[in-house]
Design a protein around this motif. Structure first.
Motif, PDB file in Angstrom:
ATOM      1  N   VAL A 100      47.458  48.313  42.382  1.00 32.88           N
ATOM      2  CA  VAL A 100      48.192  47.300  41.620  1.00 32.88           C
ATOM      3  C   VAL A 100      47.678  47.230  40.185  1.00 32.88           C
ATOM      4  O   VAL A 100      48.471  47.123  39.231  1.00 32.88           O
ATOM      5  CB  VAL A 100      48.084  45.939  42.326  1.00 32.88           C
ATOM      6  CG1 VAL A 100      48.650  44.831  41.444  1.00 32.88           C
ATOM      7  CG2 VAL A 100      48.831  45.963  43.654  1.00 32.88           C
ATOM      8  N   VAL A 101      46.374  47.307  40.001  1.00 30.49           N
ATOM      9  CA  VAL A 101      45.811  47.260  38.648  1.00 30.49           C
ATOM     10  C   VAL A 101      46.265  48.463  37.830  1.00 30.49           C
ATOM     11  O   VAL A 101      46.648  48.324  36.650  1.00 30.49           O
ATOM     12  CB  VAL A 101      44.273  47.181  38.714  1.00 30.49           C
ATOM     13  CG1 VAL A 101      43.655  47.376  37.329  1.00 30.49           C
ATOM     14  CG2 VAL A 101      43.833  45.843  39.291  1.00 30.49           C
ATOM     15  N   LEU A 102      46.249  49.633  38.431  1.00 31.32           N
ATOM     16  CA  LEU A 102      46.697  50.819  37.694  1.00 31.32           C
ATOM     17  C   LEU A 102      48.189  50.740  37.373  1.00 31.32           C
ATOM     18  O   LEU A 102      48.621  51.151  36.280  1.00 31.32           O
ATOM     19  CB  LEU A 102      46.406  52.075  38.524  1.00 31.32           C
ATOM     20  CG  LEU A 102      44.929  52.405  38.765  1.00 31.32           C
ATOM     21  CD1 LEU A 102      44.798  53.633  39.644  1.00 31.32           C
ATOM     22  CD2 LEU A 102      44.184  52.603  37.461  1.00 31.32           C
ATOM     23  N   GLY A 103      48.994  50.212  38.288  1.00 33.95           N
ATOM     24  CA  GLY A 103      50.415  50.066  38.015  1.00 33.95           C
ATOM     25  C   GLY A 103      50.692  49.061  36.905  1.00 33.95           C
ATOM     26  O   GLY A 103      51.559  49.282  36.047  1.00 33.95           O
ATOM     27  N   LEU A 104      49.954  47.948  36.879  1.00 39.11           N
ATOM     28  CA  LEU A 104      50.119  46.970  35.806  1.00 39.11           C
ATOM     29  C   LEU A 104      49.672  47.536  34.461  1.00 39.11           C
ATOM     30  O   LEU A 104      50.269  47.205  33.416  1.00 39.11           O
ATOM     31  CB  LEU A 104      49.332  45.703  36.140  1.00 39.11           C
ATOM     32  CG  LEU A 104      49.861  44.861  37.305  1.00 39.11           C
ATOM     33  CD1 LEU A 104      48.923  43.701  37.599  1.00 39.11           C
ATOM     34  CD2 LEU A 104      51.264  44.354  37.014  1.00 39.11           C
ATOM     35  N   SER A 128      43.659  37.744  48.607  1.00 39.93           N
ATOM     36  CA  SER A 128      42.617  37.674  47.579  1.00 39.93           C
ATOM     37  C   SER A 128      42.629  38.905  46.686  1.00 39.93           C
ATOM     38  O   SER A 128      42.445  38.794  45.461  1.00 39.93           O
ATOM     39  CB  SER A 128      41.244  37.527  48.246  1.00 39.93           C
ATOM     40  OG  SER A 128      41.175  36.362  49.037  1.00 39.93           O
ATOM     41  N   GLU A 129      42.884  40.062  47.261  1.00 38.42           N
ATOM     42  CA  GLU A 129      42.953  41.279  46.476  1.00 38.42           C
ATOM     43  C   GLU A 129      44.124  41.251  45.498  1.00 38.42           C
ATOM     44  O   GLU A 129      43.991  41.640  44.332  1.00 38.42           O
ATOM     45  CB  GLU A 129      43.076  42.492  47.410  1.00 38.42           C
ATOM     46  CG  GLU A 129      41.839  42.769  48.228  1.00 38.42           C
ATOM     47  CD  GLU A 129      40.711  43.327  47.398  1.00 38.42           C
ATOM     48  OE1 GLU A 129      40.703  44.534  47.126  1.00 38.42           O
ATOM     49  OE2 GLU A 129      39.824  42.537  47.013  1.00 38.42           O
ATOM     50  N   LEU A 130      45.273  40.778  45.963  1.00 40.50           N
ATOM     51  CA  LEU A 130      46.426  40.686  45.074  1.00 40.50           C
ATOM     52  C   LEU A 130      46.190  39.671  43.958  1.00 40.50           C
ATOM     53  O   LEU A 130      46.572  39.892  42.801  1.00 40.50           O
ATOM     54  CB  LEU A 130      47.670  40.302  45.875  1.00 40.50           C
ATOM     55  CG  LEU A 130      48.187  41.349  46.875  1.00 40.50           C
ATOM     56  CD1 LEU A 130      49.343  40.789  47.685  1.00 40.50           C
ATOM     57  CD2 LEU A 130      48.606  42.622  46.153  1.00 40.50           C
ATOM     58  N   LYS A 131      45.556  38.557  44.282  1.00 38.17           N
ATOM     59  CA  LYS A 131      45.248  37.550  43.266  1.00 38.17           C
ATOM     60  C   LYS A 131      44.332  38.115  42.190  1.00 38.17           C
ATOM     61  O   LYS A 131      44.586  37.949  40.982  1.00 38.17           O
ATOM     62  CB  LYS A 131      44.607  36.337  43.942  1.00 38.17           C
ATOM     63  CG  LYS A 131      44.175  35.235  42.989  1.00 38.17           C
ATOM     64  CD  LYS A 131      43.512  34.096  43.760  1.00 38.17           C
ATOM     65  CE  LYS A 131      42.994  33.023  42.816  1.00 38.17           C
ATOM     66  NZ  LYS A 131      42.330  31.922  43.572  1.00 38.17           N
ATOM     67  N   ASP A 132      43.263  38.802  42.601  1.00 34.81           N
ATOM     68  CA  ASP A 132      42.335  39.395  41.623  1.00 34.81           C
ATOM     69  C   ASP A 132      43.023  40.485  40.804  1.00 34.81           C
ATOM     70  O   ASP A 132      42.756  40.623  39.600  1.00 34.81           O
ATOM     71  CB  ASP A 132      41.120  39.963  42.352  1.00 34.81           C
ATOM     72  CG  ASP A 132      40.277  38.889  43.018  1.00 34.81           C
ATOM     73  OD1 ASP A 132      40.436  37.703  42.645  1.00 34.81           O
ATOM     74  OD2 ASP A 132      39.493  39.219  43.926  1.00 34.81           O
ATOM     75  N   ALA A 133      43.894  41.257  41.440  1.00 33.31           N
ATOM     76  CA  ALA A 133      44.596  42.317  40.708  1.00 33.31           C
ATOM     77  C   ALA A 133      45.510  41.737  39.639  1.00 33.31           C
ATOM     78  O   ALA A 133      45.587  42.265  38.520  1.00 33.31           O
ATOM     79  CB  ALA A 133      45.390  43.176  41.691  1.00 33.31           C
ATOM     80  N   VAL A 182      37.246  47.310  37.738  1.00 35.17           N
ATOM     81  CA  VAL A 182      37.660  47.236  39.128  1.00 35.17           C
ATOM     82  C   VAL A 182      36.480  47.490  40.063  1.00 35.17           C
ATOM     83  O   VAL A 182      36.266  46.764  41.045  1.00 35.17           O
ATOM     84  CB  VAL A 182      38.805  48.216  39.403  1.00 35.17           C
ATOM     85  CG1 VAL A 182      39.125  48.280  40.878  1.00 35.17           C
ATOM     86  CG2 VAL A 182      40.050  47.837  38.612  1.00 35.17           C
ATOM     87  N   VAL A 183      35.693  48.512  39.760  1.00 35.91           N
ATOM     88  CA  VAL A 183      34.540  48.825  40.605  1.00 35.91           C
ATOM     89  C   VAL A 183      33.506  47.710  40.559  1.00 35.91           C
ATOM     90  O   VAL A 183      32.916  47.335  41.573  1.00 35.91           O
ATOM     91  CB  VAL A 183      33.938  50.181  40.194  1.00 35.91           C
ATOM     92  CG1 VAL A 183      32.655  50.447  40.973  1.00 35.91           C
ATOM     93  CG2 VAL A 183      34.932  51.299  40.428  1.00 35.91           C
ATOM     94  N   ALA A 184      33.284  47.154  39.349  1.00 35.91           N
ATOM     95  CA  ALA A 184      32.299  46.073  39.227  1.00 35.91           C
ATOM     96  C   ALA A 184      32.725  44.806  39.947  1.00 35.91           C
ATOM     97  O   ALA A 184      31.872  43.999  40.338  1.00 35.91           O
ATOM     98  CB  ALA A 184      32.065  45.766  37.742  1.00 35.91           C
ATOM     99  N   SER A 185      34.031  44.627  40.151  1.00 34.01           N
ATOM    100  CA  SER A 185      34.485  43.437  40.875  1.00 34.01           C
ATOM    101  C   SER A 185      34.066  43.453  42.349  1.00 34.01           C
ATOM    102  O   SER A 185      34.094  42.407  42.986  1.00 34.01           O
ATOM    103  CB  SER A 185      36.011  43.324  40.775  1.00 34.01           C
ATOM    104  OG  SER A 185      36.651  44.406  41.441  1.00 34.01           O
ATOM    105  N   TYR A 186      33.679  44.610  42.851  1.00 36.74           N
ATOM    106  CA  TYR A 186      33.173  44.714  44.231  1.00 36.74           C
ATOM    107  C   TYR A 186      31.659  44.760  44.287  1.00 36.74           C
ATOM    108  O   TYR A 186      31.081  45.056  45.339  1.00 36.74           O
ATOM    109  CB  TYR A 186      33.743  45.961  44.903  1.00 36.74           C
ATOM    110  CG  TYR A 186      35.226  45.887  45.132  1.00 36.74           C
ATOM    111  CD1 TYR A 186      35.749  45.195  46.207  1.00 36.74           C
ATOM    112  CD2 TYR A 186      36.112  46.523  44.269  1.00 36.74           C
ATOM    113  CE1 TYR A 186      37.119  45.115  46.418  1.00 36.74           C
ATOM    114  CE2 TYR A 186      37.485  46.460  44.478  1.00 36.74           C
ATOM    115  CZ  TYR A 186      37.975  45.761  45.542  1.00 36.74           C
ATOM    116  OH  TYR A 186      39.325  45.683  45.745  1.00 36.74           O
TER     117      TYR A 186
END
Length: 276
Positions: free
Chosen positions: A99-103, A207-212, A269-273
């Motif tokens: 989703v992040v890459l698509g946005l 939660s993943e969609l919200k963060d994205a 994105v990686v740092a969010s995990y």
């Protein structure tokens, strides 16, 4: 009446003898065995002593162990492969990364560049990179002990599910867990670890969609500023017939390349995990 000649009786007599001799021999053997058993009330003696006492029977199964058979492992592997797309979409970081890459692509104003296959491939390998500690722990705690025969199938399932549940619990929001618990008409557990897996998975996806979407909003802001500036400049020059996208797109690409946008997005994105 004439008596049959010996030549006419020879075939029938021969057949009668062939049928009678085995039957008589078998009866004689049975009678002999019965007589010996009557003489000895303890019955026939086996190799280990009277009455066959002391005999032991050993059956060699060819080194049989508790390891699962190859056919069972193949069935489990095929089942896992069939469920792998659903697991990737709901229990890993794949959805958020994609989703992040698509946005990001939409914020640049690009419709099909990079195409969906490229974005999905990049999201897949980024997800494998993020999930590698969890996958390694699942392999060490569940898969290898099961293949070695140390754990049963149910024990391996429980052991392998714990690392994945820990990953989802760390990245699932409290609001989403409470929402799904209320929708399921259940009491809110005292600890997050007591949340059922059927409630945890959809809460993790939300939660993943919200963060994205939050990350996507932050990405959109600088490109939106460029669109506003370009639109105002075109209006002031009287070039109202020229699409602002045609003018703003080169500036967006230039800004994205100058700040090394792909690296910044991947790091974020990686740092969010909590990795990287």
């Amino acid at each position: 009446m004439t008596r049959p000649t010996p030549s006419a009786l020879t075939p029938w007599a021969r057949r009668l003898v062939l049928l009678t001799v085995p039957f008589v021999s078998a009866c004689a053997l049975l009678l002999a065995g019965a007589g010996s058993a009557a003489a000895d009330p303890n019955g026939p003696k086996g190799p280990g002593g009277a009455g066959g006492q002391g005999n032991t029977v050993q059956i060699d199964l060819g080194g049989m162990t508790d390891k699962p058979s190859n056919s069972l492992v193949a069935i489990l592997a095929l089942t896992l492969i069939s469920l792998l797309p659903a697991i990737m979409l709901t229990c890993t970081s794949f959805t958020k990364v994609l989703v992040v890459l698509g946005l990001t692509r939409n914020a640049l104003g690009l419709q099909q560049i990079p195409n969906n296959q490229v974005l999905a491939g990049l999201a897949l390998f980024l997800s494998l990179f993020i999930m590698s500690p969890v996958i390694g722990e699942m392999n060490d705690l569940a898969l290898q002990p099961y293949l070695d025969g140390q754990l049963s199938a149910s024990q391996a399932w429980d052991a392998g599910l714990q690392p994945l549940r820990g990953f989802m619990l760390d990245n699932a929001g409290d609001d989403e867990l409470a929402l799904l618990t209320n929708v399921a008409d259940r009491e809110l557990p005292a600890n997050r670890e007591d949340v059922p897996t059927t409630t945890l998975i959809p809460a993790f996806v939300l939660s993943e969609l919200k963060d994205a979407f939050i990350i996507g909003f932050i990405i959109f802001i600088p490109f939106l500023v460029i669109d506003i500036v370009v639109s105002g400049a075109l209006m002031s020059l009287g070039m109202m017939m020229m699409p602002p996208v045609m003018v703003s797109l080169p500036f967006k690409l230039l800004l994205f390349v100058m700040v090394d946008g792909w690296a910044l997005i991947i790091k974020s994105v990686v740092a969010s995990y909590g990795a990287g």
